[in-house]
Design a protein around this motif. Structure first.
Motif, PDB file in Angstrom:
ATOM      1  N   ALA A   8       0.897  -1.148  -0.009  1.00 45.51           N
ATOM      2  CA  ALA A   8      -0.010  -0.013   0.077  1.00 45.51           C
ATOM      3  C   ALA A   8       0.950   1.129  -0.057  1.00 45.51           C
ATOM      4  CB  ALA A   8      -0.990   0.099   1.234  1.00 45.51           C
ATOM      5  N   ALA A   9       1.770   1.215   0.828  1.00 51.19           N
ATOM      6  CA  ALA A   9       2.896   2.347   0.894  1.00 51.19           C
ATOM      7  C   ALA A   9       3.352   2.593  -0.472  1.00 51.19           C
ATOM      8  CB  ALA A   9       3.772   2.326   1.823  1.00 51.19           C
ATOM      9  N   GLU A  10       3.980   1.480  -1.218  1.00 50.78           N
ATOM     10  CA  GLU A  10       4.546   1.425  -2.263  1.00 50.78           C
ATOM     11  C   GLU A  10       3.601   2.135  -3.584  1.00 50.78           C
ATOM     12  OE1 GLU A  10       5.795  -2.396  -2.890  1.00 50.78           O
ATOM     13  OE2 GLU A  10       7.745  -2.134  -1.675  1.00 50.78           O
ATOM     14  N   ALA A  11       2.229   1.650  -3.659  1.00 47.60           N
ATOM     15  CA  ALA A  11       1.320   2.220  -4.454  1.00 47.60           C
ATOM     16  C   ALA A  11       1.077   3.654  -4.083  1.00 47.60           C
ATOM     17  CB  ALA A  11       0.060   1.217  -4.110  1.00 47.60           C
ATOM     18  N   TYR A  12       1.072   4.224  -2.888  1.00 44.88           N
ATOM     19  CA  TYR A  12       0.800   5.600  -2.582  1.00 44.88           C
ATOM     20  C   TYR A  12       2.254   6.179  -2.891  1.00 44.88           C
ATOM     21  CZ  TYR A  12      -0.543   9.487  -0.139  1.00 44.88           C
ATOM     22  OH  TYR A  12      -0.998  10.882   0.118  1.00 44.88           O
ATOM     23  N   ALA A  13       3.388   5.916  -2.582  1.00 44.29           N
ATOM     24  CA  ALA A  13       4.479   6.468  -3.532  1.00 44.29           C
ATOM     25  C   ALA A  13       4.363   6.778  -4.815  1.00 44.29           C
ATOM     26  CB  ALA A  13       5.703   5.548  -3.084  1.00 44.29           C
ATOM     27  N   GLU A  14       3.703   5.943  -5.669  1.00 46.84           N
ATOM     28  CA  GLU A  14       3.689   6.195  -7.069  1.00 46.84           C
ATOM     29  C   GLU A  14       2.573   7.125  -7.179  1.00 46.84           C
ATOM     30  OE1 GLU A  14       5.082   4.758  -9.846  1.00 46.84           O
ATOM     31  OE2 GLU A  14       6.359   3.744  -8.324  1.00 46.84           O
ATOM     32  N   VAL A  15       1.598   7.379  -6.551  1.00 50.55           N
ATOM     33  CA  VAL A  15       0.665   8.333  -6.654  1.00 50.55           C
ATOM     34  C   VAL A  15       1.017   9.625  -6.294  1.00 50.55           C
ATOM     35  CG1 VAL A  15      -1.671   9.321  -5.592  1.00 50.55           C
ATOM     36  CG2 VAL A  15      -1.516   6.736  -6.364  1.00 50.55           C
ATOM     37  N   CYS A  16       2.161   9.768  -5.260  1.00 52.51           N
ATOM     38  CA  CYS A  16       2.767  10.934  -4.822  1.00 52.51           C
ATOM     39  C   CYS A  16       3.699  11.505  -5.945  1.00 52.51           C
ATOM     40  CB  CYS A  16       3.496  10.716  -3.486  1.00 52.51           C
ATOM     41  SG  CYS A  16       2.472  10.460  -2.003  1.00 52.51           S
ATOM     42  N   LYS A  17       3.937  10.912  -6.736  1.00 52.25           N
ATOM     43  CA  LYS A  17       4.999  11.313  -7.688  1.00 52.25           C
ATOM     44  C   LYS A  17       4.422  12.241  -8.816  1.00 52.25           C
ATOM     45  CE  LYS A  17       7.818   6.925  -8.271  1.00 52.25           C
ATOM     46  NZ  LYS A  17       8.214   5.923  -9.024  1.00 52.25           N
ATOM     47  N   HIS A  18       3.052  12.380  -8.934  1.00 55.49           N
ATOM     48  CA  HIS A  18       2.537  13.422  -9.638  1.00 55.49           C
ATOM     49  C   HIS A  18       1.434  14.150  -8.891  1.00 55.49           C
ATOM     50  CE1 HIS A  18       4.386  11.558 -13.101  1.00 55.49           C
ATOM     51  NE2 HIS A  18       4.065  10.137 -12.576  1.00 55.49           N
ATOM     52  N   ASP A  19       1.083  15.194  -9.537  1.00 59.71           N
ATOM     53  CA  ASP A  19      -0.084  15.837  -9.147  1.00 59.71           C
ATOM     54  C   ASP A  19      -0.947  15.778 -10.259  1.00 59.71           C
ATOM     55  OD1 ASP A  19       1.049  17.159  -6.910  1.00 59.71           O
ATOM     56  OD2 ASP A  19       1.492  19.251  -8.167  1.00 59.71           O
ATOM     57  N   TYR A  20      -2.496  15.430 -10.040  1.00 58.49           N
ATOM     58  CA  TYR A  20      -3.453  14.835 -10.717  1.00 58.49           C
ATOM     59  C   TYR A  20      -4.313  16.190 -11.318  1.00 58.49           C
ATOM     60  CZ  TYR A  20      -1.665  10.509  -9.741  1.00 58.49           C
ATOM     61  OH  TYR A  20      -0.885   9.320  -9.325  1.00 58.49           O
ATOM     62  N   ARG A  21      -4.238  16.625 -12.528  1.00 56.53           N
ATOM     63  CA  ARG A  21      -5.207  17.867 -12.951  1.00 56.53           C
ATOM     64  C   ARG A  21      -6.149  17.054 -13.914  1.00 56.53           C
ATOM     65  NH1 ARG A  21      -2.028  21.344 -16.426  1.00 56.53           N
ATOM     66  NH2 ARG A  21      -1.432  22.367 -14.646  1.00 56.53           N
ATOM     67  N   PHE A  22      -7.555  17.480 -13.492  1.00 53.60           N
ATOM     68  CA  PHE A  22      -8.671  16.919 -13.790  1.00 53.60           C
ATOM     69  C   PHE A  22      -9.388  18.098 -14.496  1.00 53.60           C
ATOM     70  CE2 PHE A  22      -7.680  14.131 -10.208  1.00 53.60           C
ATOM     71  CZ  PHE A  22      -8.016  12.769 -10.754  1.00 53.60           C
ATOM     72  N   THR A  23      -9.723  17.763 -15.986  1.00 52.67           N
ATOM     73  CA  THR A  23     -10.898  18.590 -16.546  1.00 52.67           C
ATOM     74  C   THR A  23     -12.015  18.019 -16.773  1.00 52.67           C
ATOM     75  OG1 THR A  23      -9.017  19.531 -18.073  1.00 52.67           O
ATOM     76  CG2 THR A  23     -11.105  19.870 -18.838  1.00 52.67           C
TER      77      THR A  23
END
Length: 175
Positions: A8-23
């Motif tokens: 779970a921490a590794e998956a979260y680390a992947e999510v933390c690599k980017h900011d997510y911009r949604f249109t």
């Protein structure tokens, strides 16, 4: 082999690599930002407050300990509060990146319209159903500049979605 908390921490680390911009289909553009300090809360670890490390360590240190495999699900099982719901939340946090690929969100979430009593402050709720027996959900709050994750949870009903304003995601950019 990594245990489920480390995964779970590794998956979260992947999510933390980017900011997510949604249109969004309503013309709004929002950015969701994930930080290491949010991991312990989103994983539900703060509820296990009878474990020394979880009660006394800073949120970022809990995340780093889980990421390194120093804090494991076996440590969590020492808690009187650890149960199948706690385990499911940690297991499903591994799917956060998948959840962010959703095509619709609740926009301007109104807690008064929710079919359950809630204290959520979230303006936006990301959700996935995909025919499973539950909804995977992430609530995010606008801090004036971007959105940050307030909560991550599972629901076996549509209590947070039904009667709410649903908008489509037209574009997702990783920045």
């Amino acid at each position: 082999m990594a245990d489920i908390l480390q995964k779970a921490a590794e998956a979260y680390a992947e999510v933390c690599k980017h900011d997510y911009r949604f249109t969004l289909s309503n013309g709004e553009v929002i950015t969701v930002v994930f930080r290491p300090k949010n991991f312990a809360h989103l994983a539900g670890l703060r509820k296990l407050d009878d474990i020394y490390e979880l009660k006394n360590y800073r949120a970022t240190n809990i995340y780093k300990s889980a990421l390194r495999g120093e804090l494991t699900v076996y440590d969590l099982q020492r808690s009187a509060h650890y149960n199948s719901d706690a385990r499911e939340r940690i297991e499903n946090l591994c799917r956060l990146g998948y959840l962010l690929q959703t095509k619709q969100i609740v926009w301007e979430f109104d807690p008064k319209k929710a079919l359950v009593h809630t204290q959520l402050k979230s303006n936006v709720i990301f959700f996935r159903d995909d025919g499973f027996d539950f909804y995977l959900m992430l609530g995010a709050v606008n801090d004036g500049k971007s959105y940050y994750p307030e909560t991550f949870f599972l629901r076996f009903d549509s209590a947070y979605i039904k009667g709410q304003k649903i908008v489509s995601i037209e574009k997702l950019e990783l920045i």
